[in-house]
Design a protein around this motif. Structure first.
Motif, PDB file in Angstrom:
ATOM      1  N   HIS A 152       0.786  -1.254   0.111  1.00 29.45           N
ATOM      2  CA  HIS A 152      -0.102   0.020   0.005  1.00 29.45           C
ATOM      3  C   HIS A 152       0.971   1.156  -0.139  1.00 29.45           C
ATOM      4  O   HIS A 152       1.623   1.529   1.141  1.00 29.45           O
ATOM      5  CB  HIS A 152      -0.832   0.070   1.267  1.00 29.45           C
ATOM      6  CG  HIS A 152      -1.962  -1.014   1.445  1.00 29.45           C
ATOM      7  ND1 HIS A 152      -3.137  -0.878   0.732  1.00 29.45           N
ATOM      8  CD2 HIS A 152      -1.765  -2.273   1.811  1.00 29.45           C
ATOM      9  CE1 HIS A 152      -3.765  -2.215   1.138  1.00 29.45           C
ATOM     10  NE2 HIS A 152      -2.912  -3.028   1.591  1.00 29.45           N
ATOM     11  N   LEU A 153       0.770   2.052  -1.099  1.00 28.75           N
ATOM     12  CA  LEU A 153       1.335   3.480  -0.902  1.00 28.75           C
ATOM     13  C   LEU A 153       0.345   4.665  -0.743  1.00 28.75           C
ATOM     14  O   LEU A 153       0.734   5.777  -0.392  1.00 28.75           O
ATOM     15  CB  LEU A 153       1.995   3.724  -2.429  1.00 28.75           C
ATOM     16  CG  LEU A 153       2.917   2.578  -2.805  1.00 28.75           C
ATOM     17  CD1 LEU A 153       3.408   2.978  -4.405  1.00 28.75           C
ATOM     18  CD2 LEU A 153       4.317   2.800  -1.862  1.00 28.75           C
ATOM     19  N   GLU A 154      -0.874   4.206  -0.720  1.00 30.43           N
ATOM     20  CA  GLU A 154      -2.148   5.223  -0.717  1.00 30.43           C
ATOM     21  C   GLU A 154      -2.494   5.379   0.828  1.00 30.43           C
ATOM     22  O   GLU A 154      -3.414   6.256   1.070  1.00 30.43           O
ATOM     23  CB  GLU A 154      -3.154   4.669  -1.536  1.00 30.43           C
ATOM     24  CG  GLU A 154      -4.221   3.646  -0.847  1.00 30.43           C
ATOM     25  CD  GLU A 154      -3.680   2.105  -0.524  1.00 30.43           C
ATOM     26  OE1 GLU A 154      -4.183   1.120  -0.128  1.00 30.43           O
ATOM     27  OE2 GLU A 154      -2.210   1.830  -1.128  1.00 30.43           O
ATOM     28  N   ASN A 155      -2.010   4.676   1.846  1.00 30.09           N
ATOM     29  CA  ASN A 155      -2.431   4.647   3.235  1.00 30.09           C
ATOM     30  C   ASN A 155      -2.252   5.776   3.764  1.00 30.09           C
ATOM     31  O   ASN A 155      -1.227   6.381   3.749  1.00 30.09           O
ATOM     32  CB  ASN A 155      -1.884   3.375   4.045  1.00 30.09           C
ATOM     33  CG  ASN A 155      -2.838   2.122   3.761  1.00 30.09           C
ATOM     34  OD1 ASN A 155      -3.796   2.178   3.252  1.00 30.09           O
ATOM     35  ND2 ASN A 155      -2.429   0.995   4.472  1.00 30.09           N
ATOM     36  N   THR A 156      -3.144   6.449   4.584  1.00 34.28           N
ATOM     37  CA  THR A 156      -2.961   7.472   5.632  1.00 34.28           C
ATOM     38  C   THR A 156      -3.033   7.065   6.894  1.00 34.28           C
ATOM     39  O   THR A 156      -3.219   5.846   7.215  1.00 34.28           O
ATOM     40  CB  THR A 156      -4.230   8.616   5.359  1.00 34.28           C
ATOM     41  OG1 THR A 156      -5.372   7.822   5.744  1.00 34.28           O
ATOM     42  CG2 THR A 156      -4.250   8.930   3.703  1.00 34.28           C
TER      43      THR A 156
END
Length: 237
Positions: free
Chosen positions: A176-180
């Protein structure tokens, strides 16, 4: 550009992808599969993003919407859409293009480095990544076998297929590169039972201790999406 995303659970949304799309004036639509939303017509979107989730791709008896989702993903690929799959999303793509998804030798939960291939790092889509970026993992299964047309572009000691590209327009990421921060907190809250101590399973404290990793990952995702949009617009995919 019209971006549609498929979401499997309420606590795993596209995170920084949503921010990128809004900042660039793209139209966003979504299907909340866990709420049994209807899938759109293929003519109604340009890009498809498929999110992660705690279910497995073969659990159609428990999650009957998986069957229709797979058919929909296959149709989007056949229609020449840009398709991006993250974790479960990448596994679903691998399944519909003729790959195989099985249990990975190790469960991966936490921040771990992956190694990008030299070919990937020569591509304008991935040239800004370091050789071994530290990325966020949360998976037990993986796309263990890829069809001949799919090119593996990243690997790690724990998982030999970490990312792949198919027909230049379809991308599967195990990580995951999108996780906040809020998404990671939601994963811990809802999936804590999976965090059984093992070689590649970190603690909740370790997962939350690295805002700098989140910032870097989100920046890499932004650069990837921006370059992908440029190449798509210019007919270079």
């Amino acid at each position: 550009m019209r971006l549609h995303y498929l979401q499997h659970v309420p606590f795993e949304n596209p995170g920084s992808i949503l921010q990128w799309a809004r900042e660039n004036g793209h139209v966003l639509t979504n299907t909340q599969l866990y709420q049994h939303d209807s899938l759109p017509a293929q003519a109604d979107f340009d890009w498809l993003v498929i999110m992660g989730g705690p279910m497995n791709i073969y659990e159609e008896a428990i999650y009957p919407w998986l069957a229709a989702e797979k058919t929909f993903i296959r149709a989007a690929i056949d229609a020449g859409k840009v398709v991006i799959g993250l974790c479960l999303g990448g596994q679903l793509i691998a399944d519909v293009i003729g790959g195989k998804v099985t249990r990975n030798p190790y469960k991966e939960i936490g921040w771990f480095p992956v190694s990008l291939t030299e070919a990937a790092r020569l591509s304008p889509l991935f040239s800004f990544f370091p050789p071994q970026p530290v990325v966020f993992q949360w998976h037990g299964d993986t796309f263990s076998v890829l069809p001949a047309e799919a090119v593996c572009i990243a690997a790690s000691d724990a998982c030999k297929h970490q990312a792949f590209v198919y027909k230049n327009r379809v991308f599967g990421f195990q990580y995951h590169l999108e996780n906040t921060p809020s998404i990671i907190a939601g994963l811990i809250e809802n999936c804590r039972a999976e965090m059984i101590a093992d070689k590649y399973v970190q603690t909740p404290e370790e997962l939350l201790a690295h805002p700098e990793y989140i910032e870097k990952s989100n920046k890499w995702m932004e650069l990837f999406l921006t370059q992908l949009e440029k190449m798509d617009r210019e007919g270079l995919l």
